[in-house]
Scaffold this active site. Structure first.
Site, PDB file in Angstrom:
ATOM      1  N   HIS A 143      43.747  54.378  32.827  1.00 47.43           N
ATOM      2  CA  HIS A 143      45.143  54.144  32.477  1.00 47.43           C
ATOM      3  C   HIS A 143      45.350  54.047  30.975  1.00 47.43           C
ATOM      4  O   HIS A 143      46.014  53.129  30.489  1.00 47.43           O
ATOM      5  CB  HIS A 143      45.657  52.873  33.175  1.00 47.43           C
ATOM      6  CG  HIS A 143      47.046  53.022  33.694  1.00 47.43           C
ATOM      7  ND1 HIS A 143      47.936  51.993  33.741  1.00 47.43           N
ATOM      8  CD2 HIS A 143      47.704  54.097  34.168  1.00 47.43           C
ATOM      9  CE1 HIS A 143      49.081  52.413  34.244  1.00 47.43           C
ATOM     10  NE2 HIS A 143      48.962  53.684  34.517  1.00 47.43           N
ATOM     11  N   HIS A 188      47.075  41.377  33.950  1.00 49.07           N
ATOM     12  CA  HIS A 188      46.408  42.695  33.972  1.00 49.07           C
ATOM     13  C   HIS A 188      45.835  42.875  35.383  1.00 49.07           C
ATOM     14  O   HIS A 188      46.577  43.018  36.342  1.00 49.07           O
ATOM     15  CB  HIS A 188      45.359  42.698  32.854  1.00 49.07           C
ATOM     16  CG  HIS A 188      44.790  44.022  32.490  1.00 49.07           C
ATOM     17  ND1 HIS A 188      45.199  45.206  33.032  1.00 49.07           N
ATOM     18  CD2 HIS A 188      43.790  44.360  31.610  1.00 49.07           C
ATOM     19  CE1 HIS A 188      44.501  46.205  32.501  1.00 49.07           C
ATOM     20  NE2 HIS A 188      43.620  45.716  31.633  1.00 49.07           N
ATOM     21  N   HIS A 219      56.043  46.840  34.490  1.00 49.17           N
ATOM     22  CA  HIS A 219      54.949  47.513  33.798  1.00 49.17           C
ATOM     23  C   HIS A 219      55.267  47.665  32.323  1.00 49.17           C
ATOM     24  O   HIS A 219      56.429  47.808  31.945  1.00 49.17           O
ATOM     25  CB  HIS A 219      54.684  48.899  34.402  1.00 49.17           C
ATOM     26  CG  HIS A 219      53.336  49.401  34.046  1.00 49.17           C
ATOM     27  ND1 HIS A 219      53.101  50.162  32.929  1.00 49.17           N
ATOM     28  CD2 HIS A 219      52.132  49.196  34.633  1.00 49.17           C
ATOM     29  CE1 HIS A 219      51.808  50.421  32.850  1.00 49.17           C
ATOM     30  NE2 HIS A 219      51.202  49.841  33.873  1.00 49.17           N
ATOM     31  N   ASP A 272      49.537  47.266  41.766  1.00 52.62           N
ATOM     32  CA  ASP A 272      48.887  46.105  42.373  1.00 52.62           C
ATOM     33  C   ASP A 272      49.550  45.597  43.636  1.00 52.62           C
ATOM     34  O   ASP A 272      48.890  45.003  44.486  1.00 52.62           O
ATOM     35  CB  ASP A 272      48.835  44.949  41.358  1.00 52.62           C
ATOM     36  CG  ASP A 272      47.854  45.242  40.247  1.00 52.62           C
ATOM     37  OD1 ASP A 272      46.769  45.741  40.563  1.00 52.62           O
ATOM     38  OD2 ASP A 272      48.196  45.004  39.079  1.00 52.62           O
TER      39      ASP A 272
HETATM   40  N1  COA Z   1      58.779  39.347  37.354  1.00 51.57           N
HETATM   41  C1  COA Z   1      59.912  38.871  36.809  1.00 51.57           C
HETATM   42  N2  COA Z   1      60.413  39.336  35.642  1.00 51.57           N
HETATM   43  C2  COA Z   1      59.735  40.324  35.019  1.00 51.57           C
HETATM   44  C3  COA Z   1      58.581  40.869  35.556  1.00 51.57           C
HETATM   45  C4  COA Z   1      58.106  40.339  36.768  1.00 51.57           C
HETATM   46  N3  COA Z   1      56.972  40.815  37.313  1.00 51.57           N
HETATM   47  N4  COA Z   1      58.131  41.846  34.730  1.00 51.57           N
HETATM   48  C5  COA Z   1      58.998  41.908  33.715  1.00 51.57           C
HETATM   49  N5  COA Z   1      59.955  40.987  33.885  1.00 51.57           N
HETATM   50  C6  COA Z   1      61.042  40.740  32.981  1.00 51.57           C
HETATM   51  C7  COA Z   1      60.483  40.172  31.691  1.00 51.57           C
HETATM   52  O1  COA Z   1      60.371  38.763  31.744  1.00 51.57           O
HETATM   53  C8  COA Z   1      61.497  40.635  30.705  1.00 51.57           C
HETATM   54  O2  COA Z   1      62.612  39.775  30.774  1.00 51.57           O
HETATM   55  P1  COA Z   1      63.214  39.124  29.437  1.00 51.57           P
HETATM   56  O3  COA Z   1      63.598  40.302  28.608  1.00 51.57           O
HETATM   57  O4  COA Z   1      64.323  38.301  29.949  1.00 51.57           O
HETATM   58  O5  COA Z   1      62.083  38.333  28.856  1.00 51.57           O
HETATM   59  C9  COA Z   1      61.931  41.986  31.240  1.00 51.57           C
HETATM   60  O6  COA Z   1      61.635  41.966  32.636  1.00 51.57           O
HETATM   61  C10 COA Z   1      61.266  43.166  30.603  1.00 51.57           C
HETATM   62  O7  COA Z   1      59.888  42.993  30.597  1.00 51.57           O
HETATM   63  P2  COA Z   1      58.943  44.138  29.989  1.00 51.57           P
HETATM   64  O8  COA Z   1      59.139  44.199  28.514  1.00 51.57           O
HETATM   65  O9  COA Z   1      59.176  45.386  30.756  1.00 51.57           O
HETATM   66  O10 COA Z   1      57.499  43.601  30.348  1.00 51.57           O
HETATM   67  P3  COA Z   1      56.211  43.517  29.405  1.00 51.57           P
HETATM   68  O11 COA Z   1      55.890  44.851  28.866  1.00 51.57           O
HETATM   69  O12 COA Z   1      56.352  42.394  28.436  1.00 51.57           O
HETATM   70  O13 COA Z   1      55.127  43.063  30.459  1.00 51.57           O
HETATM   71  C11 COA Z   1      53.918  43.121  32.463  1.00 51.57           C
HETATM   72  C12 COA Z   1      54.611  43.954  31.394  1.00 51.57           C
HETATM   73  C13 COA Z   1      53.185  44.067  33.409  1.00 51.57           C
HETATM   74  C14 COA Z   1      52.872  42.185  31.807  1.00 51.57           C
HETATM   75  C15 COA Z   1      54.994  42.306  33.221  1.00 51.57           C
HETATM   76  O14 COA Z   1      55.847  43.181  33.891  1.00 51.57           O
HETATM   77  C16 COA Z   1      54.381  41.312  34.177  1.00 51.57           C
HETATM   78  O15 COA Z   1      53.998  40.209  33.783  1.00 51.57           O
HETATM   79  N6  COA Z   1      54.272  41.684  35.488  1.00 51.57           N
HETATM   80  C17 COA Z   1      53.645  40.824  36.454  1.00 51.57           C
HETATM   81  C18 COA Z   1      52.118  40.939  36.352  1.00 51.57           C
HETATM   82  C19 COA Z   1      51.601  42.237  36.882  1.00 51.57           C
HETATM   83  O16 COA Z   1      51.988  42.674  37.951  1.00 51.57           O
HETATM   84  N7  COA Z   1      50.676  42.848  36.123  1.00 51.57           N
HETATM   85  C20 COA Z   1      50.036  44.081  36.513  1.00 51.57           C
HETATM   86  C21 COA Z   1      50.432  45.192  35.597  1.00 51.57           C
HETATM   87  S1  COA Z   1      49.839  46.750  36.212  1.00 51.57           S
END
Ligand code: COA
Length: 372
Positions: free
Chosen positions: A183, A218, A257, A308
Site C-alpha cells: 500500500h 494502522h 482512510h 479492515d
Molecule cells: N470514525 C469517525 N470519524 C472519522 C473516522 C472514523 N473512523 N475517520 C475519519 N474520521 C473523521 C476525522 O475525525 C475527521 O474529522 P474532523 O475533521 O472533525 O477531525 C474527518 O473524518 C476526516 O478525517 P481524515 O482526514 O480523512 O482522516 P485522517 O487522514 O486523519 O486519518 C485514519 C485516517 C485511517 C487514521 C482515520 O480514518 C481513522 O482513524 N480510522 C479508524 C482507524 C482505521 O480504520 N485504520 C485503518 C486504516 S486502513
C-alpha cells in the site's frame, strides 16, 4: 490558506515502482496490475513474486518459489525457546516483533546479496512463529511448524487449527493476503524504508515495521472493529450503539482512510468473501450487523469501510482468534515491506527530512544554582 500537511499528508516522500493508491484502475495497483484482477485470479505467492521480483511468475517459477518457501518453514530451536518464554497474555504483535528480531539474531543478514534468502525465510516462518507461540501459550502444545500445505495462508490455517484447511478458507486467505500485501508509503512501509535508508539489516527494517503496524490507527483496526461488532446482537442494536459513539465523537475502527476519499477498493472484495463465509457458517448476526454499521457510517458521516472492517467478520468466520488478526496482516505486508526495502537499497539516500522549529528563541546558559 496553506494546505494542512500534518502527518505529511499530500507530501511526496520518494519514488516507487511498486504501487499506486487512488490513482489508477479501481484505485489500487501492484506493479501495474489492478487489485481486483490480482485478488480474483492470483494466489498470494504469485503476488509476492510480483512485488519482490517485479513480474508475475511463470508456472515453473511459481512451482520452484513455492517449493523453496515450503522448505524453509522450520523454526530454529532457540527461536522456539524464546517463543515459549513469552507470556500467554502478551500481544501477538509483540510476539511477531520479538520472533522477527530473534530470527535476525540467529540468522543475521551478512550482506545485501543475501536479502532474498532472508525475505523467503521470513515469509516461510512467520505463520509458524505466531501459531507456535499461540498453541504453546494456549495449551502447552509444541506444534511442528513444517506442513505440506502449498500456500502460506493454508499453512497458517493448518498450524492454527491442527487440521486440513477448508478449500474455501484457503481461497479467502489468498484474497486477504493479496489485499493486505502492499500500500505505497503507509506508516509501516515508510518505517521500513527509513530504517533501510540507514543501510541497516533486513530484520531491523521488518521489526520496526511490525511495531508501526501494531497501532490501532494502522494494522490494529481489524481487531478493534471485531471487538466493536461482536458486542452487538442485532442490526438495530448496532445502529443505536453506533449513533451514541458518533455523538461522543469516538473513532469508528475500520472506517475512513488517509488517502482514499470515496471508497477503499479492497472493501468490496473482502466484503464479498465475508458474505460467502457467513453463508457457509449460517451466520445471521455478524454479517447483517456489519452491513448496518457500513450503511449508518455512510449516511451519518459519509465515511466508507476500509480494508479492515469486513476482514474482522471474515477472519472470525474462519475460526481465527481476534488477537491473531494483525499478525496475518504482517505475514502479508511483509512482501510489500521487503519489496520497498529492496527498492530503497537499490537507489539509496538516507531519509532525513527537516522540521519547522516551534521551541523557544536562543537562550543564555544558566548555571544550576541560578535556575528555578
Ligand atoms: N470514525 C469517525 N470519524 C472519522 C473516522 C472514523 N473512523 N475517520 C475519519 N474520521 C473523521 C476525522 O475525525 C475527521 O474529522 P474532523 O475533521 O472533525 O477531525 C474527518 O473524518 C476526516 O478525517 P481524515 O482526514 O480523512 O482522516 P485522517 O487522514 O486523519 O486519518 C485514519 C485516517 C485511517 C487514521 C482515520 O480514518 C481513522 O482513524 N480510522 C479508524 C482507524 C482505521 O480504520 N485504520 C485503518 C486504516 S486502513
Amino acid at each position: 490558506m496553506a494546505e494542512n500537511t500534518a502527518g505529511l499528508r499530500g507530501i511526496t516522500a520518494g519514488e516507487t515502482a511498486l504501487c499506486t493508491v487512488g490513482q489508477a484502475g479501481t484505485g489500487l495497483t501492484y506493479c501495474g496490475y489492478d487489485i481486483h484482477d490480482l485478488a480474483e485470479h492470483a494466489t498470494f505467492e504469485e503476488v509476492a513474486h510480483l512485488l519482490l521480483y517485479g513480474e508475475l511468475p511463470t508456472a515453473a517459477q511459481l512451482a520452484s518459489y513455492q517449493e523453496r518457501l515450503r522448505g524453509l518453514r522450520e523454526l530454529p530451536p532457540p527461536l522456539r525457546e524464546v517463543l515459549e518464554r513469552i507470556p500467554a497474555n502478551a500481544h501477538p504483535m509483540d510476539v511477531m516483533r520479538t520472533g522477527c528480531s530473534m530470527l535476525g539474531n540467529l540468522e543475521t543478514e551478512a550482506g545485501f546479496g543475501e536479502q532474498d534468502h532472508h525475505i523467503d525465510r521470513m515469509l516461510a516462518t512467520f505463520p509458524g512463529i505466531i501459531t507456535y507461540w499461540h498453541r504453546f501459550a494456549s495449551d502447552g502444545t509444541r506444534i511442528d511448524t513444517d506442513s505440506d500445505e502449498a500456500s502460506i495462508g493454508g499453512h497458517f490455517l493448518r498450524l492454527l487449527h491442527g487440521s486440513t484447511p477448508d478449500p474455501l478458507h484457503v481461497k479467502v486467505m489468498h484474497a486477504s493476503l493479496i489485499l493486505y500485501a502492499e500500500h505505497e508509503f503507509n506508516a509501516s512501509t515508510f518505517t521500513a524504508r527509513t530504517c533501510a535508508s540507514t543501510l541497516s539489516d533486513i530484520h531491523s527494517c521488518i521489526t520496526g515495521a511490525i511495531g508501526t503496524l501494531r497501532g490501532p490507527l494502522h494494522g490494529g483496526a481489524n481487531e478493534a472493529a471485531m471487538a466493536m461488532i461482536e458486542d452487538w446482537q442485532t442490526p438495530d442494536e448496532a445502529e443505536t450503539a453506533l449513533m451514541g459513539m458518533l455523538e461522543r465523537k469516538e473513532k469508528i475502527m475500520g472506517f475512513g482512510h488517509a488517502i482514499y476519499r470515496t471508497s477503499d477498493p479492497r472493501n468490496a472484495i473482502i466484503k464479498e468473501w465475508s458474505r460467502k463465509l457467513a453463508e457457509q457458517v449460517g451466520d445471521a448476526r455478524l454479517y447483517p450487523v456489519s452491513e448496518r454499521v457500513e450503511a449508518v457510517m455512510q449516511r451519518e458521516k459519509g465515511l466508507f469501510c476500509n480494508a479492515d472492517f469486513f476482514h474482522a467478520s471474515a477472519y472470525h468466520f474462519m475460526g481465527i482468534p481476534t488477537p491473531l488478526f494483525t499478525p496475518i496482516f504482517v505475514m502479508s505486508r511483509l512482501t510489500g515491506w521487503a519489496a520497498h526495502i529492496k527498492e530503497q537499497r537499490a537507489n539509496n539516500r538516507i531519509i532525513r527530512p527537516s522540521a519547522d522549529y516551534t521551541g523557544p528563541e536562543l537562550r543564555e546558559w544558566l548555571p544550576i544554582e541560578q535556575r528555578g
